[in-house]
Design a protein around this motif. Structure first.
Motif, PDB file in Angstrom:
ATOM      1  N   ARG B  99       0.842  -1.205   0.000  1.00  0.00           N
ATOM      2  CA  ARG B  99       0.000   0.000   0.000  1.00  0.00           C
ATOM      3  C   ARG B  99       0.874   1.250   0.000  1.00  0.00           C
ATOM      4  O   ARG B  99       0.604   2.211  -0.707  1.00  0.00           O
ATOM      5  CB  ARG B  99      -0.908   0.016   1.236  1.00  0.00           C
ATOM      6  CG  ARG B  99      -2.042  -0.969   1.135  1.00  0.00           C
ATOM      7  CD  ARG B  99      -3.108  -0.670   2.177  1.00  0.00           C
ATOM      8  NE  ARG B  99      -4.145  -1.698   2.113  1.00  0.00           N
ATOM      9  CZ  ARG B  99      -4.396  -2.576   3.066  1.00  0.00           C
ATOM     10  NH1 ARG B  99      -3.704  -2.565   4.179  1.00  0.00           N
ATOM     11  NH2 ARG B  99      -5.344  -3.478   2.928  1.00  0.00           N
ATOM     12  N   ARG B 101       3.811   1.469  -1.106  1.00  0.00           N
ATOM     13  CA  ARG B 101       4.491   1.551  -2.400  1.00  0.00           C
ATOM     14  C   ARG B 101       3.584   2.176  -3.452  1.00  0.00           C
ATOM     15  O   ARG B 101       4.028   2.913  -4.318  1.00  0.00           O
ATOM     16  CB  ARG B 101       4.885   0.126  -2.828  1.00  0.00           C
ATOM     17  CG  ARG B 101       5.952   0.076  -3.885  1.00  0.00           C
ATOM     18  CD  ARG B 101       6.108  -1.344  -4.379  1.00  0.00           C
ATOM     19  NE  ARG B 101       6.948  -2.154  -3.499  1.00  0.00           N
ATOM     20  CZ  ARG B 101       7.191  -3.431  -3.727  1.00  0.00           C
ATOM     21  NH1 ARG B 101       6.642  -4.038  -4.777  1.00  0.00           N
ATOM     22  NH2 ARG B 101       7.960  -4.127  -2.921  1.00  0.00           N
ATOM     23  N   ARG B 102       2.282   1.847  -3.347  1.00  0.00           N
ATOM     24  CA  ARG B 102       1.339   2.438  -4.321  1.00  0.00           C
ATOM     25  C   ARG B 102       1.185   3.934  -4.103  1.00  0.00           C
ATOM     26  O   ARG B 102       0.969   4.686  -5.048  1.00  0.00           O
ATOM     27  CB  ARG B 102      -0.035   1.760  -4.189  1.00  0.00           C
ATOM     28  CG  ARG B 102      -0.082   0.401  -4.829  1.00  0.00           C
ATOM     29  CD  ARG B 102      -1.365  -0.292  -4.454  1.00  0.00           C
ATOM     30  NE  ARG B 102      -2.519   0.257  -5.148  1.00  0.00           N
ATOM     31  CZ  ARG B 102      -2.935  -0.138  -6.333  1.00  0.00           C
ATOM     32  NH1 ARG B 102      -2.266  -1.077  -6.984  1.00  0.00           N
ATOM     33  NH2 ARG B 102      -3.997   0.383  -6.881  1.00  0.00           N
ATOM     34  N   ARG B 103       1.283   4.320  -2.822  1.00  0.00           N
ATOM     35  CA  ARG B 103       1.161   5.758  -2.553  1.00  0.00           C
ATOM     36  C   ARG B 103       2.428   6.505  -2.944  1.00  0.00           C
ATOM     37  O   ARG B 103       2.397   7.676  -3.252  1.00  0.00           O
ATOM     38  CB  ARG B 103       0.854   5.981  -1.064  1.00  0.00           C
ATOM     39  CG  ARG B 103      -0.563   5.640  -0.678  1.00  0.00           C
ATOM     40  CD  ARG B 103      -0.903   6.226   0.680  1.00  0.00           C
ATOM     41  NE  ARG B 103      -0.090   5.647   1.735  1.00  0.00           N
ATOM     42  CZ  ARG B 103      -0.431   4.584   2.437  1.00  0.00           C
ATOM     43  NH1 ARG B 103      -1.563   3.981   2.201  1.00  0.00           N
ATOM     44  NH2 ARG B 103       0.351   4.120   3.387  1.00  0.00           N
ATOM     45  N   PRO B 105       5.107   5.617  -5.475  1.00  0.00           N
ATOM     46  CA  PRO B 105       5.677   4.738  -6.496  1.00  0.00           C
ATOM     47  C   PRO B 105       7.136   5.100  -6.826  1.00  0.00           C
ATOM     48  O   PRO B 105       7.505   6.272  -6.831  1.00  0.00           O
ATOM     49  CB  PRO B 105       4.766   4.964  -7.710  1.00  0.00           C
ATOM     50  CG  PRO B 105       4.136   6.284  -7.473  1.00  0.00           C
ATOM     51  CD  PRO B 105       4.069   6.495  -6.005  1.00  0.00           C
ATOM     52  N   VAL B 137       2.124  -5.459 -10.752  1.00  0.00           N
ATOM     53  CA  VAL B 137       2.246  -4.279  -9.884  1.00  0.00           C
ATOM     54  C   VAL B 137       1.008  -3.393  -9.969  1.00  0.00           C
ATOM     55  O   VAL B 137       0.817  -2.504  -9.125  1.00  0.00           O
ATOM     56  CB  VAL B 137       3.503  -3.448 -10.234  1.00  0.00           C
ATOM     57  CG1 VAL B 137       4.750  -4.234  -9.942  1.00  0.00           C
ATOM     58  CG2 VAL B 137       3.464  -2.998 -11.678  1.00  0.00           C
ATOM     59  N   LEU B 138       0.189  -3.613 -10.994  1.00  0.00           N
ATOM     60  CA  LEU B 138      -1.019  -2.803 -11.118  1.00  0.00           C
ATOM     61  C   LEU B 138      -2.166  -3.350 -10.265  1.00  0.00           C
ATOM     62  O   LEU B 138      -3.194  -2.700 -10.097  1.00  0.00           O
ATOM     63  CB  LEU B 138      -1.463  -2.707 -12.575  1.00  0.00           C
ATOM     64  CG  LEU B 138      -0.474  -1.990 -13.502  1.00  0.00           C
ATOM     65  CD1 LEU B 138      -0.928  -2.072 -14.944  1.00  0.00           C
ATOM     66  CD2 LEU B 138      -0.311  -0.539 -13.086  1.00  0.00           C
ATOM     67  N   GLY B 140      -4.119  -4.513  -6.863  1.00  0.00           N
ATOM     68  CA  GLY B 140      -4.153  -3.976  -5.505  1.00  0.00           C
ATOM     69  C   GLY B 140      -3.356  -4.863  -4.566  1.00  0.00           C
ATOM     70  O   GLY B 140      -3.095  -6.040  -4.881  1.00  0.00           O
TER      71      GLY B 140
END
Lengths: 398, 199
Positions: B99, B101-103, B105, B137-138, B140
């Motif tokens: 999570r 990492r998604r915030r 990138p 990686v796309l 969730g």
């Protein structure tokens, strides 16, 4: 068709994904990680913050201290100073006149009106709703937390159990923790109430006092509508009616009488359409409080000479019955067509069971505005004796 | 100064005995925790590396999980289930890191040397793996975790549910949507399933 049952990929692609995933496997843990982790158990475990922390006595004590600090902050923010009388000093000026008939304890000495903050948090309006909602949320939080933890345990148990509400309350550790949490909350509220930190403005009503007086009346009668008493006075076109009324604070907190709602008085009272205005006067001196019965035969206007201004009324346990006298001068309208009421014989005493033979109108409720702990309120103070204005004939159109 | 009486000495002795008992319990717990975590650290670290795809971050994740496990070790009643419990903590830590990492990138430079070697090996396979790489990686964080568990150890839905601490139905749902999304993202990258392998 080479798809696995329910899968979107073919076998070869699945194998490719499997290989791709397994290529990410970094193998056994490196030695430096083992060395890092070996030190974990040697170090002191950090306290676990969160809801469980509340249940520990030390954290509960800290929470109580924090809550007390918040309450003090709320007190400072919401407390309002008592209104100072215009032109009055903080302390009574000059010796107070010797009472002729003292029926109640004297006022306490000291600064008056009080101007310091009131040491209490008023619970009213939005704050009362917020407190109620917060209490409900706290209870829901405890129940939800208990349910979640118990459910997790039930799933983890060997063999796994199905979670149920019955199982929840049969679970002793969860139940005892929830009970402890409730006990902490309950004790906090009780301490706050015990220290008088929570006060309800609703529990401080403004009421009528125990004395009533007026000029020469035609007489009075009890047992009227609802068993109330009525005193009767003659209607005099353009004349005035001098009355002596009293207000009392029937609550535990001092209140401030701010104004008299003349508009409502004139529009809502049956006698309103025959009255042009109402004037209120207070006893003279720095103190607006007059907790004595007036001497017999005293004219109201001679006792109360100061124009009305906001004044503080102490609670009943601070000064006798927390009462004050006010002079009420009712100015009647000029109605030349209305015959004046009967004239009382000045030497005759007031009749006890007087029954007007001609039409009359009454007023018996006094709409006052007052504030408690800075919260504005309104009260229709029902008079101890209603006042009837008696006309001289049946023609009463003004 | 007052000489200690007999009952005082007895109380002191009891207090010391209690202290010793507490210390012993604590030492016992530390020893047992060290033994258990040492035995299952490899599994946790490998799982973290599979989910995160980065050995260095997997080390940090395993370390964080070990700290969390030690703090909650007293709540673990059945020590035989330490592996499942520890894996669940590892997966939760990995999910938090995904999570994060998604915030935040980070764009990584492509490994051109590896591409050349693999391109010489098999062009079609390279395209597939590259598509998986980009599509994964796309997904969730929750979907990445179930896909990794599904293909890394070929766990059943029930086993995955135990490791993740969620109901089986949720696992099935997540896996279903994760695989559909993975395929859609791969196709968006230009990947097409080989004729003999698709529907």
């Amino acid at each position: 068709m080479t798809h696995r049952q329910g899968g979107p990929f073919g076998e070869r692609t699945e194998a490719e994904i499997r290989e791709w995933v397994r290529d990410r496997d970094a193998g056994p843990a490196p030695e430096r990680l083992r060395m890092r982790i070996a030190r974990v158990a040697e170090s002191e475990p950090a306290p676990r913050w969160g809801f469980r922390a509340v249940l520990r006595p030390a954290y509960a004590l800290g929470g109580a201290v924090a809550a007390a600090a918040l309450i003090v902050v709320a007190m400072v923010l919401r407390a309002t100073p008592g209104p100072a009388a215009p032109g009055a000093s903080a302390t009574p000026s000059g010796p107070s006149p010797e009472p002729t008939t003292v029926l109640m304890p004297a006022m306490p000495n000291g600064p008056w009106p009080r101007t310091g903050p009131v040491l209490a948090v008023p619970l009213d309006g939005p704050l009362l709703v917020a407190v109620a909602v917060l209490a409900l949320l706290a209870a829901l939080l405890i129940v939800t937390w208990t349910a979640l933890v118990t459910r997790r345990e039930a799933r983890r148990s060997e063999p796994p159990h199905t979670w149920s509400w019955l199982g929840l309350w049969a679970s002793r550790p969860r139940r005892s923790r929830a009970a402890r949490a409730f006990a902490v909350l309950w004790a906090g509220v009780m301490i706050a109430v015990g220290c008088g930190l929570l006060q309800f403005a609703q529990s401080t009503p403004l009421g009528y006092g125990s004395s009533f007086g007026g000029g020469s009346s035609l007489g009075s009668r009890s047992g009227t509508g609802g068993g109330a008493m009525e005193s009767y006075y003659s209607f005099v076109s353009g004349g005035e009616l001098d009355l002596l009324i009293s207000l009392s604070n029937q609550g535990d907190l001092p209140l401030t009488v701010t104004s008299f709602d003349e508009t409502r008085f004139l529009s809502e009272q049956p006698a309103g359409k025959y009255i042009s205005s109402v004037e209120l006067r207070l006893p003279p001196g720095a103190s607006s409080i007059c907790d004595e019965y007036p001497p017999s035969g005293t004219h109201p206007t001679s006792l109360c000479t100061q124009p009305f201004h906001p004044f503080e009324l102490p609670s009943w346990h601070e000064s006798g019955y927390g009462e004050t006298l006010l002079s009420m001068i009712v100015h009647m309208k000029s109605c030349p067509l209305v015959a004046p009421g009967p004239t009382a014989n000045p030497s005759a005493s007031s009749q006890q069971n007087y029954l007007p033979m001609t039409p009359y109108v009454t007023f018996g409720e006094l709409p006052f505005r007052y504030s408690v702990l800075g919260i504005e309120r309104e009260a229709d103070v029902r008079m101890f004796e209603a006042v009837g204005i008696v006309f001289g004939s049946n023609e009463v159109a003004c | 100064m007052r000489a200690p009486r007999g009952d005082d000495r007895a109380k002191d002795g009891q207090a010391m005995a209690a202290d010793v008992a507490v210390d012993r319990v604590r030492v016992d717990a530390a020893v047992e925790f060290s033994r258990l975590v040492d035995r299952h650290l490899d599994a946790g670290y490998r799982l973290a590396s599979v989910v995160l795809g980065d050995p260095t971050e997997a080390e940090d994740a395993a370390h964080d999980a070990a700290i969390l496990a030690w703090r909650g070790f007293r709540t673990l009643r059945d020590r035989d289930r330490f592996e499942q419990w520890f894996c669940r903590i590892v997966l939760n830590v990995c999910r938090d890191r995904l999570r994060h990492r998604r915030r935040h990138p980070v764009t990584e430079l492509p490994d051109l040397d590896g591409l050349e070697v693999q391109a010489a090996d098999d062009a079609g396979r390279l395209v597939t793996r590259d598509a998986i790489d980009r599509a994964f990686v796309l997904l969730g964080p929750d979907h990445q975790v179930v896909v990794a568990l599904r293909f890394y150890r070929d766990l059943t839905v029930e086993e995955m549910a135990q490791r993740l601490g969620i109901p089986e139905g949720t696992v099935k749902s997540r896996l279903h949507h994760a695989l559909r999304r993975l395929r859609a993202e791969m196709e968006r990258q230009g990947w097409r399933e080989e004729p003999g392998d698709d529907a």
